[in-house]
Write an enzyme that holds these catalytic residues in place. Structure first.
Site, PDB file in Angstrom:
ATOM      1  N   TYR A  31     116.902   1.973  -8.459  1.00 39.19           N
ATOM      2  CA  TYR A  31     115.817   1.935  -9.436  1.00 39.19           C
ATOM      3  C   TYR A  31     116.030   0.847 -10.494  1.00 39.19           C
ATOM      4  CZ  TYR A  31     112.054   3.398 -12.483  1.00 39.19           C
ATOM      5  OH  TYR A  31     110.921   3.393 -13.242  1.00 39.19           O
ATOM      6  N   GLU A  47     111.494  -6.599 -10.913  1.00 39.80           N
ATOM      7  CA  GLU A  47     110.046  -6.653 -11.177  1.00 39.80           C
ATOM      8  C   GLU A  47     109.775  -7.313 -12.524  1.00 39.80           C
ATOM      9  OE1 GLU A  47     109.435  -2.367  -8.881  1.00 39.80           O
ATOM     10  OE2 GLU A  47     108.943  -2.557 -11.013  1.00 39.80           O
TER      11      GLU A  47
END
Length: 273
Positions: free
Chosen positions: A198, A205
Site C-alpha cells: 500500500y 501514485e
C-alpha cells in the site's frame, strides 16, 4: 471492496461474481507476469524498448531534491543509483510500452465493482468503493494517458507492481471466499501484504501526479510567465498530490486496525473490510 455478501446470494449472481473475480485475477496476473519479464529482461527483449522523448526523470529528480538532506539534480540522478540496480532502473522507465495498455484495460473493468455495490450484490460502503475505483481510473486515464512524460517515470513500474500484486491476492481471495473455500494463506496475504504494497503503490501514485505538474512555480511570477502559467487543472492535481499523503496515513492505519480484527485473536475466522 468487501466480499461480504447477503446471506442468500442468488446462484446466478454468485456465479457471475466468481467469474468476475477469477477473470480479474487472471487479468492482473497477466500484467504482473509481463511486468516482471520486462524488469528482469527474462525474454531478452526489454532493452529493445526505448525511453520516451519526454522523460519524467527530471520531474523525479525534482521531487527528490525537495527532500531534506538530498541534493539530486536530473543530471546526477543516475549517479546516485547503485550500479547493480541501474539496469533495473532503466527498464523501469520503459515499462509502459509493455504493460500500459493492459493495465488500463484491466483496471477500467473495476468500475463494475461500483455497480456490484450499488445493486447490493456486495456489502461494502458505496462512497469508499467509488473513491477507490475513481482514484485508480484517475491515475490511468487522467495522468498516464494525458501526460506522456509520466509513462517513463520509474515509479510507474512500482505503481503497477503494487497494484498487480494487491489485486492478484485480493481477487483470488474473493473468488475462493465466494466458492466457499477460505485458504488461510490468502487470508493472511490479504491482510498482511498491504504493509509494503500500500505505501509503495500510494507513494508511486503521488509521485506520478507530481510529475504531471509544471516545473514553474505555482505562485505567479516572472518564472511562471516565462515557463507557462499554471492552469486551473494544474492546481487541482497539486491539491490531490498534497492530500494523497494524509489519505495514505488514514487508509494505512484503518487497514492495520482491520488486520487486528481479522487475524489478531480471531484465528482463521473470516472477515472482510
Amino acid at each position: 471492496m468487501s466480499t461480504k455478501r447477503t446471506r442468500e446470494t442468488p446462484a446466478p449472481v454468485k456465479a457471475y461474481l466468481i467469474a468476475y473475480n477469477v477473470l480479474s485475477t487472471i487479468g492482473w496476473g497477466y500484467v504482473l507476469a509481463h511486468l516482471l519479464v520486462h524488469l528482469f529482461n527474462l525474454d531478452g527483449k526489454s532493452d529493445t524498448y526505448h525511453l520516451s522523448t519526454k522523460s519524467a526523470s527530471a520531474a523525479f529528480a525534482r521531487f527528490l531534491s525537495k527532500i531534506p538532506f538530498l541534493n539530486i539534480s536530473p543530471q546526477s540522478l543516475e549517479a546516485h543509483i547503485p550500479a547493480f540496480l541501474l539496469p533495473l532502473y532503466k527498464r523501469a522507465q520503459t515499462v509502459y510500452p509493455r504493460v500500459g495498455t493492459e493495465t488500463a484495460f484491466v483496471q477500467s473493468f473495476a468500475i463494475l465493482e461500483v455497480l456490484h455495490v450499488a445493486l447490493g450484490w456486495v456489502r461494502s460502503p458505496l462512497p469508499t468503493t467509488v473513491a477507490q475505483v475513481a482514484s485508480r481510473l484517475f491515475l490511468v486515464w487522467g495522468i498516464t494517458e494525458q501526460f506522456v512524460e509520466t509513462r517513463s517515470h520509474p515509479l510507474y513500474a512500482t505503481m503497477v507492481l503494487a497494484w498487480s500484486l494487491v489485486e492478484v491476492i485480493r481477487y483470488s481471495f474473493y473468488a475462493f471466499n465466494l466458492a466457499g473455500s477460505n485458504p488461510y494463506i490468502l487470508l493472511w496475504l490479504r491482510y498482511t501484504a498491504f504493509y509494503i504494497l500500500y505505501p509503495l503503490g500510494a507513494s508511486s501514485e503521488a509521485s506520478l501526479i507530481y510529475a504531471s505538474l509544471p516545473s514553474s512555480s505555482p505562485v505567479p511570477g516572472w518564472k511562471s510567465w516565462l515557463q507557462g502559467m499554471w492552469k486551473p487543472t494544474d492546481y487541482v492535481r497539486a491539491a490531490l498530490f498534497v492530500i494523497w499523503w494524509p489519505g495514505l496515513y488514514v487508509m494505512y492505519t484503518y487497514m492495520i486496525a482491520q488486520r487486528r480484527k481479522v487475524l489478531g485473536g480471531q484465528g482463521r475466522k473470516l472477515k472482510s473490510n
